[in-house]
Design a protein around this motif. Structure first.
Motif, PDB file in Angstrom:
ATOM      1  N   THR A   1      48.083  -1.409  22.444  1.00  0.00           N
ATOM      2  CA  THR A   1      47.305  -2.572  22.844  1.00  0.00           C
ATOM      3  C   THR A   1      47.385  -2.751  24.356  1.00  0.00           C
ATOM      4  O   THR A   1      48.386  -2.382  24.973  1.00  0.00           O
ATOM      5  CB  THR A   1      47.801  -3.852  22.146  1.00  0.00           C
ATOM      6  N   LYS A   2      46.355  -3.330  24.936  1.00  0.00           N
ATOM      7  CA  LYS A   2      46.249  -3.423  26.391  1.00  0.00           C
ATOM      8  C   LYS A   2      46.437  -4.855  26.851  1.00  0.00           C
ATOM      9  O   LYS A   2      46.055  -5.811  26.157  1.00  0.00           O
ATOM     10  CB  LYS A   2      44.871  -2.921  26.833  1.00  0.00           C
ATOM     11  N   GLY A   3      47.056  -5.017  28.041  1.00  0.00           N
ATOM     12  CA  GLY A   3      47.227  -6.341  28.605  1.00  0.00           C
ATOM     13  C   GLY A   3      47.639  -6.261  30.056  1.00  0.00           C
ATOM     14  O   GLY A   3      47.496  -5.212  30.701  1.00  0.00           O
ATOM     15  N   ILE A   4      48.132  -7.382  30.553  1.00  0.00           N
ATOM     16  CA  ILE A   4      48.627  -7.437  31.933  1.00  0.00           C
ATOM     17  C   ILE A   4      50.012  -8.085  31.956  1.00  0.00           C
ATOM     18  O   ILE A   4      50.408  -8.765  31.007  1.00  0.00           O
ATOM     19  CB  ILE A   4      47.678  -8.231  32.845  1.00  0.00           C
TER      20      ILE A   4
ATOM     21  N   GLY B   1      56.937 -11.173  31.178  1.00  0.00           N
ATOM     22  CA  GLY B   1      55.981 -11.756  30.258  1.00  0.00           C
ATOM     23  C   GLY B   1      54.705 -10.945  30.309  1.00  0.00           C
ATOM     24  O   GLY B   1      54.295 -10.473  31.373  1.00  0.00           O
ATOM     25  N   HIS B   2      54.049 -10.742  29.156  1.00  0.00           N
ATOM     26  CA  HIS B   2      52.797  -9.972  29.144  1.00  0.00           C
ATOM     27  C   HIS B   2      51.917 -10.479  28.019  1.00  0.00           C
ATOM     28  O   HIS B   2      52.352 -11.277  27.172  1.00  0.00           O
ATOM     29  CB  HIS B   2      53.078  -8.473  28.976  1.00  0.00           C
ATOM     30  N   ASP B   3      50.670 -10.037  27.979  1.00  0.00           N
ATOM     31  CA  ASP B   3      49.760 -10.509  26.934  1.00  0.00           C
ATOM     32  C   ASP B   3      49.178  -9.377  26.094  1.00  0.00           C
ATOM     33  O   ASP B   3      48.173  -9.566  25.397  1.00  0.00           O
ATOM     34  CB  ASP B   3      48.636 -11.358  27.537  1.00  0.00           C
ATOM     35  N   ALA B   4      49.822  -8.204  26.125  1.00  0.00           N
ATOM     36  CA  ALA B   4      49.428  -7.125  25.213  1.00  0.00           C
ATOM     37  C   ALA B   4      49.924  -7.486  23.818  1.00  0.00           C
ATOM     38  O   ALA B   4      51.112  -7.663  23.608  1.00  0.00           O
ATOM     39  CB  ALA B   4      50.013  -5.796  25.673  1.00  0.00           C
TER      40      ALA B   4
ATOM     41  N   THR C   1      52.607  -9.361  39.056  1.00  0.00           N
ATOM     42  CA  THR C   1      51.780 -10.157  38.158  1.00  0.00           C
ATOM     43  C   THR C   1      50.342  -9.638  38.194  1.00  0.00           C
ATOM     44  O   THR C   1      49.793  -9.376  39.259  1.00  0.00           O
ATOM     45  CB  THR C   1      51.816 -11.635  38.574  1.00  0.00           C
ATOM     46  N   GLY C   2      49.747  -9.482  37.031  1.00  0.00           N
ATOM     47  CA  GLY C   2      48.392  -8.954  36.922  1.00  0.00           C
ATOM     48  C   GLY C   2      48.332  -7.457  36.738  1.00  0.00           C
ATOM     49  O   GLY C   2      47.249  -6.904  36.500  1.00  0.00           O
ATOM     50  N   MET C   3      49.457  -6.787  36.813  1.00  0.00           N
ATOM     51  CA  MET C   3      49.513  -5.337  36.641  1.00  0.00           C
ATOM     52  C   MET C   3      49.093  -4.968  35.219  1.00  0.00           C
ATOM     53  O   MET C   3      49.529  -5.563  34.242  1.00  0.00           O
ATOM     54  CB  MET C   3      50.942  -4.871  36.924  1.00  0.00           C
ATOM     55  N   GLU C   4      48.257  -3.950  35.089  1.00  0.00           N
ATOM     56  CA  GLU C   4      47.763  -3.519  33.785  1.00  0.00           C
ATOM     57  C   GLU C   4      48.822  -2.689  33.057  1.00  0.00           C
ATOM     58  O   GLU C   4      49.400  -1.763  33.621  1.00  0.00           O
ATOM     59  CB  GLU C   4      46.489  -2.694  33.972  1.00  0.00           C
TER      60      GLU C   4
END
Length: 566
Positions: free
Chosen positions: A174-177, A198-201, A155-158
């Motif tokens: 697009t970038k996220g974690i 789950g990610h937010d990119a 979790t938190g990995m880029e």
């Protein structure tokens, strides 16, 4: 009398899941139909040209266009339509990974590689509908490719999402974690077993099948779904994908019957199933006779899609070998037919019909509820004389043809006559104006023939769910049955027995059935034969039946019928 066949199902209003796809589903964006999957494959070559930095990821990420004819649950037949998604190359010979829902069932697959102005042809090698993965083989060789990430995902990995959103030709990153390492993989179009990230990119329609990569271009996951309203995006973890992709590269379909579809339901959720948008040619579904526009309602006698996801459907597939024989029931919306058959077994055949003009029976807090026939009474004795209104009755057949000239039901001389001059004729006569919760049904039947026959009382008849049946033969035997019209479409015996109270042969008998709460009681000539308990049904219509078997004719007169409160 008016011979109306009762058709047992209600109008289906299709509702799609609220969870949207990260790329346009083929049947939502005018895209796919029949496929060329399953061609022979070659072993992947020795790998060269692996991407090692983020700036080179674009060389191995492809845009995929799938074109064909398919059946949309909302808009109907879509001819020669195309939709676009993403994918990525994993071998220099042109093997690429994407989502099952991007390509399976397509007639033509085109791929744009590394900014090329003209697309290349591709073929579907194999697919996994329950892991939403597919492998395609792109025409050509010496491609750049991506390797799998082999470290721990935390979790938190880029991470970065690569692909071609919105069907546009320009590559996007697009970038996220990583926000979750163990998200749910159950959706309306797949049910992934294993790791889902789950990610937010940010992803958009067209991103599905694209890779989720690290800063050095290693694949962490495959993007497949989104909930943009919650800024949540989901990818199939590399730990899940690697083993599945390895089998797909060998031409082996995994956890699949060859369907590209999605779970749908009617307004109240009483009818659910997997809507088939397209079918892969040569697949188990295709060989069984499943077609685009079918609704798969049962697999191995399990009703599927009841929770709005493919979880149950995929669990059945996963717990059987790919060549196992599985029973399947579908509703064919184009014809109003119910078909039953087997995957890897006998082809589908018509076993019934449904009528989209029917609606659910009304009900009230009283023990009965009425339809628009204002003169009909809920409790009465019918002596089948001139005052009888036979328009309040209709019949359906469980064996034989309703139009068979050897099957006659009529009133004559104050009697209701069942005159059956053929074998295996099973007509059921129901009283239509009312449904009942608790009720008592009495009638007197006179057997005028020598051949074996059954007379029956039914209660709580609901064409969508089934009925209870008290079945008495003129040879001294009886049984109490539950007909399951919802799941198994079969008679289930609640009790078998015999009674010395039955007047056998050419004789007259009085029968009483009391359906109260979960108690079902049969009386024969005033003597209690048996009480059983069952809670599957709580309300429905009442009716009577007479059946012939191998020997005929069968002639039974019903002298009177009484419906009363128990």
């Amino acid at each position: 009398m008016d011979k109306r066949i009762v058709k047992p199902f209600i109008t289906l209003i299709l509702l799609l899941s609220l969870v949207s796809l990260a790329c346009n589903l083929p049947f939502l964006t005018k895209a796919t139909a029949t496929s060329t999957a399953g061609e022979a494959t070659v072993a992947p070559s020795k790998k060269t040209g692996a991407v090692t930095k983020l700036s080179d990821v674009q060389k191995a990420v492809v845009q995929i266009e799938s074109e064909g004819t398919f059946m949309d649950p909302e808009f109907g037949l879509q001819v020669n339509s195309a939709g676009r998604g993403s994918g990525f190359i994993i071998d220099p010979d042109g093997y690429a990974v994407t989502n099952n829902h991007v390509v399976t069932g397509a007639a033509l697959v085109k791929v744009w590689v590394n900014g090329e102005s003209e697309p290349r042809n591709a073929r579907v090698v194999a697919y996994s509908e329950c892991n939403d993965l597919a492998v395609i083989k792109i025409e050509g060789s010496d491609f750049s490719y991506l390797d799998w990430y082999d470290g721990e995902i935390t979790t938190g990995m880029e991470i970065y999402l690569a692909g071609f959103p919105l069907g546009e030709p320009e590559f996007s990153l697009t970038k996220g974690i990583i926000s979750k390492t163990r998200a749910s993989g159950d959706t309306s179009w797949t049910a992934i077993s294993g790791g889902v990230l789950g990610h937010d990119a940010t992803g958009n329609p067209g991103n599905s099948g694209g890779p989720l990569v690290t800063s050095d271009g290693k694949v962490v996951g495959i993007h497949f779904a989104s909930r943009k309203d919650a800024n949540q995006y989901f990818a199939i973890s590399e730990s899940t994908a690697k083993s599945v992709v390895a089998d797909l590269m060998k031409g082996q379909d995994v956890d699949s019957i060859g369907v590209n579809g999605s779970v749908v339901s009617n307004d109240d959720g009483s009818i659910t199933g997997v809507w088939v948008a397209s079918v892969a040619s040569g697949s188990a579904a295709d060989k069984a006779g499943i077609k685009p526009g079918d609704l798969i309602v049962q697999l191995e006698n399990l009703v599927v899609g009841t929770d709005g996801t493919m979880a149950d459907y995929c669990s059945v597939i996963r717990t059987h070998d790919s060549d196992s024989t599985l029973s399947v029931t579908v509703w064919r919306w184009s014809t109003g037919e119910i078909l039953e058959g087997q995957l890897n077994g006998r082809e589908l055949e018509v076993t019934g019909t449904f009528d989209d003009s029917m609606s659910s029976s009304s009900s009230s807090a009283d023990s009965s509820s009425t339809s628009s026939t204002s003169e009909a009474q809920p409790y009465f004795t019918d002596e089948f004389d001139d005052s009888s209104d036979m328009n309040n009755y209709s019949y359906f057949m469980m064996s034989g043809d309703a139009d068979d000239p050897n099957m006659n039901i009529y009133t004559e001389n104050g009697q209701l006559v069942f005159d059956l001059n053929g074998p295996e004729l099973w007509p059921y006569l129901t009283y239509d104006p009312y449904t009942y919760y608790d009720t008592e049904v009495d009638f007197e039947a006179e057997n005028l023939g020598n051949n074996n026959n059954n007379v029956s009382i039914i209660c709580r008849y609901d064409p969508d769910r089934g009925w209870y049946e008290f079945n008495i033969a003129n040879n001294g035997l009886y049984n109490i049955l539950y007909y399951d019209a919802l799941v198994d479409h079969a008679y289930k015996r609640l009790f078998d027995g015999g009674s010395t109270s039955i007047h056998m042969g050419r004789a007259t008998n009085q029968y009483t059935a009391i359906c109260k709460g979960d108690s079902l009681s049969l009386y024969i000539n005033g003597v209690l034969a048996r009480t059983v308990h069952d809670s599957n049904l709580s309300q429905g219509q009442i009716g009577i039946s007479v059946s012939s078997f191998e020997d005929y004719p069968v002639l039974v007169n019903v002298n009177w019928l009484t419906i009363s409160e128990p």
